[in-house]
Design a protein around this motif. Structure first.
Motif, PDB file in Angstrom:
ATOM      1  N   ILE A 184     -39.684   1.624  40.544  1.00  0.00           N
ATOM      2  CA  ILE A 184     -41.082   1.947  40.826  1.00  0.00           C
ATOM      3  C   ILE A 184     -41.120   3.311  41.508  1.00  0.00           C
ATOM      4  O   ILE A 184     -40.427   3.526  42.504  1.00  0.00           O
ATOM      5  N   GLU A 207     -44.003   5.353  43.098  1.00  0.00           N
ATOM      6  CA  GLU A 207     -45.403   5.246  43.532  1.00  0.00           C
ATOM      7  C   GLU A 207     -45.483   5.625  44.998  1.00  0.00           C
ATOM      8  O   GLU A 207     -44.684   5.144  45.799  1.00  0.00           O
ATOM      9  N   ALA A 211     -47.465   0.097  45.705  1.00  0.00           N
ATOM     10  CA  ALA A 211     -46.053  -0.055  45.340  1.00  0.00           C
ATOM     11  C   ALA A 211     -45.553  -1.453  45.687  1.00  0.00           C
ATOM     12  O   ALA A 211     -44.838  -2.084  44.907  1.00  0.00           O
ATOM     13  N   GLN A 220     -44.231  -4.285  43.163  1.00  0.00           N
ATOM     14  CA  GLN A 220     -42.919  -4.896  43.395  1.00  0.00           C
ATOM     15  C   GLN A 220     -43.025  -6.412  43.352  1.00  0.00           C
ATOM     16  O   GLN A 220     -42.224  -7.082  42.691  1.00  0.00           O
ATOM     17  N   PRO A 242     -39.305   0.919  45.946  1.00  0.00           N
ATOM     18  CA  PRO A 242     -39.983   2.041  45.326  1.00  0.00           C
ATOM     19  C   PRO A 242     -39.609   3.394  45.929  1.00  0.00           C
ATOM     20  O   PRO A 242     -39.180   3.466  47.066  1.00  0.00           O
TER      21      PRO A 242
END
Length: 119
Positions: free
Chosen positions: A10, A12, A18, A22, A35
């Motif tokens: 991820i 973000e 984020a 997740q 992330p």
């Protein structure tokens, strides 16, 4: 196709978003990497991490466009989706085959977009 045991990165910069992504991915069985909240940290991770199945990219990371990360992913043939408020035209002008999951997105649309990218 499922996301079970798929390693998803991820990228973000909005912490709460984020974290929500997740949780959605983990609920779907994915192994979440990150992330990462900046282009530099994402690129650094890509330099060292060899086992990534797909990536969720926000286009705007604290005012910086994520396109250098997308370019690195293309070079490594790692599938990715954009999860962005940007118009599809902005993304497809540079990445014609990219999937954009427009914000605000639902859990279902995010998971379907990732599954399509992995297919």
């Amino acid at each position: 196709m499922t996301l079970t045991d798929r390693r998803i990165l991820i990228v973000e910069d909005e912490f709460m978003l984020a974290q929500g992504i997740q949780w959605e991915l983990e609920d779907a069985g994915a192994v979440v990497i990150g992330p990462k909240a900046s282009v530099a940290s994402a690129l650094e991770l890509l330099d060292h991490e060899t086992d990534i199945d797909a990536v969720v990219l926000d286009v705007n990371l604290r005012g910086e466009e994520v396109f250098p990360v997308a370019d690195a992913l293309c070079a490594r043939s790692i599938p990715f989706i954009f999860a962005s408020g940007y118009a599809d035209e902005v993304i497809t002008a540079r990445y014609p085959d990219a999937i954009n999951c427009p914000k605000p997105f639902t859990s279902g649309s995010l998971l379907r977009s990732l599954e399509a990218a992995l297919h």
